[in-house]
Enzyme design. Structure first.
Site, short mmCIF file in Angstrom:
data_model
loop_
_atom_site.label_atom_id
_atom_site.label_comp_id
_atom_site.label_asym_id
_atom_site.label_seq_id
_atom_site.Cartn_x
_atom_site.Cartn_y
_atom_site.Cartn_z
N THR A 1 31.90 -19.72 -50.43
CA THR A 1 31.69 -19.73 -48.98
C THR A 1 31.17 -21.10 -48.53
OG1 THR A 1 31.23 -17.37 -48.99
CG2 THR A 1 30.43 -18.61 -47.08
N GLU B 1 28.51 -10.82 -52.96
CA GLU B 1 27.18 -10.74 -53.60
C GLU B 1 27.11 -9.49 -54.48
OE1 GLU B 1 23.67 -12.20 -51.91
OE2 GLU B 1 24.71 -13.62 -50.62
N GLN C 1 37.99 3.76 -33.40
CA GLN C 1 38.42 5.11 -32.98
C GLN C 1 38.01 5.39 -31.53
OE1 GLN C 1 40.25 6.81 -35.06
NE2 GLN C 1 40.52 8.65 -33.81
N SER D 1 32.73 -9.68 -61.08
CA SER D 1 31.64 -8.74 -61.36
C SER D 1 30.94 -9.11 -62.67
CB SER D 1 32.19 -7.31 -61.46
OG SER D 1 32.81 -6.96 -60.24
C1 FAD Z 1 35.18 -13.98 -48.69
C2 FAD Z 1 34.45 -14.09 -49.98
C3 FAD Z 1 33.36 -14.96 -50.09
C4 FAD Z 1 32.68 -15.09 -51.30
N1 FAD Z 1 31.67 -16.01 -51.41
C5 FAD Z 1 31.15 -16.30 -52.64
C6 FAD Z 1 30.24 -17.38 -52.82
O1 FAD Z 1 29.86 -18.09 -51.86
N2 FAD Z 1 29.81 -17.66 -54.08
C7 FAD Z 1 30.20 -16.93 -55.16
O2 FAD Z 1 29.77 -17.24 -56.26
N3 FAD Z 1 31.06 -15.88 -55.02
C8 FAD Z 1 31.54 -15.56 -53.79
N4 FAD Z 1 32.44 -14.51 -53.64
C9 FAD Z 1 32.85 -13.76 -54.82
C10 FAD Z 1 32.42 -12.30 -54.82
O3 FAD Z 1 31.07 -12.19 -55.09
C11 FAD Z 1 33.32 -11.57 -55.84
O4 FAD Z 1 34.61 -11.46 -55.26
C12 FAD Z 1 32.78 -10.21 -56.21
O5 FAD Z 1 31.60 -10.34 -56.95
C13 FAD Z 1 33.79 -9.38 -57.00
O6 FAD Z 1 34.38 -10.09 -58.03
P1 FAD Z 1 35.99 -10.06 -58.19
O7 FAD Z 1 36.55 -10.41 -56.86
O8 FAD Z 1 36.35 -10.90 -59.34
O9 FAD Z 1 36.32 -8.54 -58.46
P2 FAD Z 1 36.39 -7.83 -59.90
O10 FAD Z 1 35.12 -8.11 -60.65
O11 FAD Z 1 37.68 -8.20 -60.54
O12 FAD Z 1 36.40 -6.31 -59.51
C14 FAD Z 1 37.58 -5.56 -59.19
C15 FAD Z 1 37.16 -4.12 -58.92
O13 FAD Z 1 36.59 -3.55 -60.11
C16 FAD Z 1 35.30 -3.05 -59.82
N5 FAD Z 1 34.47 -3.19 -61.02
C17 FAD Z 1 34.29 -4.29 -61.79
N6 FAD Z 1 33.46 -4.03 -62.80
C18 FAD Z 1 33.08 -2.74 -62.67
C19 FAD Z 1 32.23 -1.85 -63.42
N7 FAD Z 1 31.55 -2.27 -64.49
N8 FAD Z 1 32.10 -0.56 -63.00
C20 FAD Z 1 32.76 -0.13 -61.89
N9 FAD Z 1 33.57 -0.91 -61.14
C21 FAD Z 1 33.72 -2.19 -61.53
C22 FAD Z 1 34.80 -3.86 -58.65
O14 FAD Z 1 33.78 -3.19 -57.95
C23 FAD Z 1 36.08 -4.00 -57.85
O15 FAD Z 1 36.28 -2.85 -57.07
C24 FAD Z 1 33.08 -14.32 -52.41
C25 FAD Z 1 34.17 -13.44 -52.30
C26 FAD Z 1 34.86 -13.34 -51.11
C27 FAD Z 1 36.06 -12.42 -51.05
#
Ligand code: FAD
Length: 373
Positions: A147, A358, A331, A121
């Site tokens: 991806t 995204e 469901q 994030s």
């Molecule tokens: C299958 C898959 C494909 C993907 N493809 C790509 C890709 O092609 N290119 C790419 O660059 N990325 C890709 N991603 C990455 C994806 O965009 C990130 O997983 C996503 O942005 C969340 O980051 P994180 O997993 O580190 O979660 P974190 O940032 O660690 O978040 C953990 C939790 O905390 C919450 N959170 C974090 N900050 C805040 C805040 N300020 N306020 C409230 N809640 C918050 C989040 O919403 C989440 O619920 C992909 C991810 C997956 C799982």
């Protein structure tokens, strides 16, 4: 006409493999071949670079119709747009010519490398570095969750060029799969979109010509965010397609399934569920198409307007709808819905990712709150 054409193709050439692609967690090669043969693998590429020149709304319809039968396959046109849009929005004419042509022809796919193990994030907290060395940049770092990693030839990579400046010290580059020092991690074992490969991308002293930089030094993060304004709408389209696929399946099922001596579709409790599902999908569709129209106007030079809000709202709303509708579809099929003999449990698992990537839906709400219309 476009919708009818994509729907026929998707039902004939993509749907038959959707369950196997999920079960075996393998890349949907049949879908890539079918989409490429029909010029639907990267429809957004402008005609001037050899592409189909589809506008944002047409692109959304293609993604929606593919996602209706196979969410994994819909990531082919969606991520080709995500990966290449930084080049389209900010790249030099040379970069556009060099990279958009092979993409349009179907000789290469494009991926987008923003996220890292410790920067999701908070993407601006990335650690991947690009250090200038004469006419070259040398990249080192790890990108996570990429991806189509391994399948794509081209990668838009965001990397830190000036650690002092945080987001304004990030630059974007095109990295090629064949560049020395590029390698990939093992495919992630995921809940859904199992046919779409998600892998780490390792950059180990990757030395690339300086003219592979997209736009000016320090503008990479802004380009990455501008890209997401447009492409979150394609994720909304994916969510919409998944939801429509689940509703269509459930609608057919409840007419056939008999309990208490009649089709379960005759019960008002079931009819009300179907009505709610269809209502939510239609609301998501209108929001998504309006955002796509806005995206197209902005891309044509019509100013930013409230595209940032619209893109986030469409993605957030449509993905929440997809999760609700696919859960309700399970469901409606009762115990059968909970098994892999029917497609709705796959659709429910696939829907979940649209609330996460995204930018998670929490992040979309942050984006909307900062850009209230
Ligand atoms: C299958 C898959 C494909 C993907 N493809 C790509 C890709 O092609 N290119 C790419 O660059 N990325 C890709 N991603 C990455 C994806 O965009 C990130 O997983 C996503 O942005 C969340 O980051 P994180 O997993 O580190 O979660 P974190 O940032 O660690 O978040 C953990 C939790 O905390 C919450 N959170 C974090 N900050 C805040 C805040 N300020 N306020 C409230 N809640 C918050 C989040 O919403 C989440 O619920 C992909 C991810 C997956 C799982």
């Amino acid at each position: 006409m476009l919708r009818d054409a994509v729907r026929s193709l998707a039902e004939a050439k993509i749907a038959p493999y959707a369950a196997a692609v999920d079960e075996e967690a393998r890349f949907p090669r049949e879908a890539l071949d079918a989409l490429t043969a029909n010029d639907l693998h990267a429809v957004h590429v402008p005609e001037s670079y050899g592409g189909a020149g589809a506008d944002a709304l047409a692109t959304v319809i293609v993604i929606e119709e593919v996602a209706r039968v196979c969410a994994s396959s819909s990531l082919i046109p969606a991520v080709n747009k995500l990966g290449s849009l930084p080049v389209i929005l900010s790249g030099s004419e040379e970069l556009k010519k060099k990279y958009l042509g092979p993409l349009a022809k179907g000789d290469a796919m494009f991926s987008y490398c923003l996220s890292e193990p410790d920067a999701g994030s908070d993407a601006a907290g990335m650690k991947t570095k690009a250090v200038r060395d004469g006419d070259f940049y040398v990249l080192n770092g790890v990108k996570r969750w990429i991806t189509n990693a391994g399948e794509s030839e081209f990668y838009t990579v965001m990397a830190v060029t000036d650690p002092e400046k945080r987001s304004k010290g990030i630059s974007a580059f095109v990295v090629e799969k064949s560049d020395e020092g590029v390698s990939f991690g093992a495919p992630e074992k995921k809940l859904g979109i199992k046919g779409s490969p998600t892998r780490e991308v390792y950059l180990d002293n990757v030395r690339i010509p300086a003219d592979r930089m997209i736009g000016a030094e320090g503008t990479g993060f802004a380009t990455a965010m501008k890209t997401l304004d447009h492409t979150r709408i394609t994720i909304a389209a994916q969510a919409l397609g998944i939801a429509q696929g689940a509703l269509d399946y459930a609608k057919g099922y409840v007419k056939e399934r008999k309990q208490f001596g009649k089709p379960v579709a005759d019960f008002q409790g079931i009819q009300f569920m179907l009505a709610d599902m269809a209502m939510k999908i239609e609301a998501a569709r209108q929001l998504t198409y309006a955002a796509a129209a806005k995206s197209e106007r902005v891309a044509a030079g019509g100013g930013e307007g409230d595209l940032t809000f619209q893109g986030a709202a469409a993605k957030c709303f449509a993905s929440d709808v997809a999760m609700e509708v696919t859960t309700d579809a399970v469901q409606l099929l009762g115990g059968y819905g909970y098994t892999r003999d029917y497609p709705v449990e796959r659709m429910m698992r696939d829907a979940k990712i649209t609330q996460i990537y995204e930018g998670t839906n929490q992040v979309q709400r942050i984006v909307m709150a900062r850009n209230l219309p």
